[in-house]
Motif scaffolding. Structure first.
Motif, PDB file in Angstrom:
ATOM      1  N   CYS A  25       0.836  -1.204   0.000  1.00  0.00           N
ATOM      2  CA  CYS A  25       0.000   0.000   0.000  1.00  0.00           C
ATOM      3  C   CYS A  25       0.871   1.255   0.000  1.00  0.00           C
ATOM      4  N   LEU A  26       1.896   1.284   0.850  1.00  0.00           N
ATOM      5  CA  LEU A  26       2.782   2.446   0.916  1.00  0.00           C
ATOM      6  C   LEU A  26       3.581   2.626  -0.371  1.00  0.00           C
ATOM      7  N   ARG A  27       3.912   1.532  -1.052  1.00  0.00           N
ATOM      8  CA  ARG A  27       4.627   1.617  -2.339  1.00  0.00           C
ATOM      9  C   ARG A  27       3.752   2.252  -3.422  1.00  0.00           C
ATOM     10  N   SER A  28       2.447   2.069  -3.315  1.00  0.00           N
ATOM     11  CA  SER A  28       1.550   2.557  -4.364  1.00  0.00           C
ATOM     12  C   SER A  28       1.221   4.039  -4.235  1.00  0.00           C
ATOM     13  N   LEU A  29       1.633   4.657  -3.131  1.00  0.00           N
ATOM     14  CA  LEU A  29       1.314   6.073  -2.931  1.00  0.00           C
ATOM     15  C   LEU A  29       2.187   6.954  -3.813  1.00  0.00           C
ATOM     16  N   PRO A  30       1.645   8.094  -4.266  1.00  0.00           N
ATOM     17  CA  PRO A  30       2.413   8.992  -5.134  1.00  0.00           C
ATOM     18  C   PRO A  30       3.588   9.638  -4.401  1.00  0.00           C
TER      19      PRO A  30
END
Length: 72
Positions: A25-30
């Protein structure tokens, strides 16, 4: 003290465990956001960065920890 979100566990002494889904989830944040995991396996929080350390299967399968860098 509020509970940590699912997949994030505060272990004390400045150590936090992130389960695989939390890291994903944190990897997918801009990139513009102040809380994310970058391509160098570092978590970025409020302008600081901390290494993600993958735990071995023997200690805790499919989870990761963050340890603040020592200053000094």
């Amino acid at each position: 003290m509020p509970d940590e979100p699912e997949g994030i566990t505060h272990l004390g002494d400045g150590t936090v465990r992130f389960a695989g889904p939390a890291v994903a989830c944190l990897r997918s944040l801009p990139e513009r956001l102040d809380c994310r995991v970058d391509g160098e396996n570092r978590i970025r929080l409020a302008g600081e960065s901390y290494p993600l350390i993958r735990e071995t299967h023997a200690t805790a399968p499919a989870s990761r920890r963050v340890r603040p860098a020592s200053h000094g």
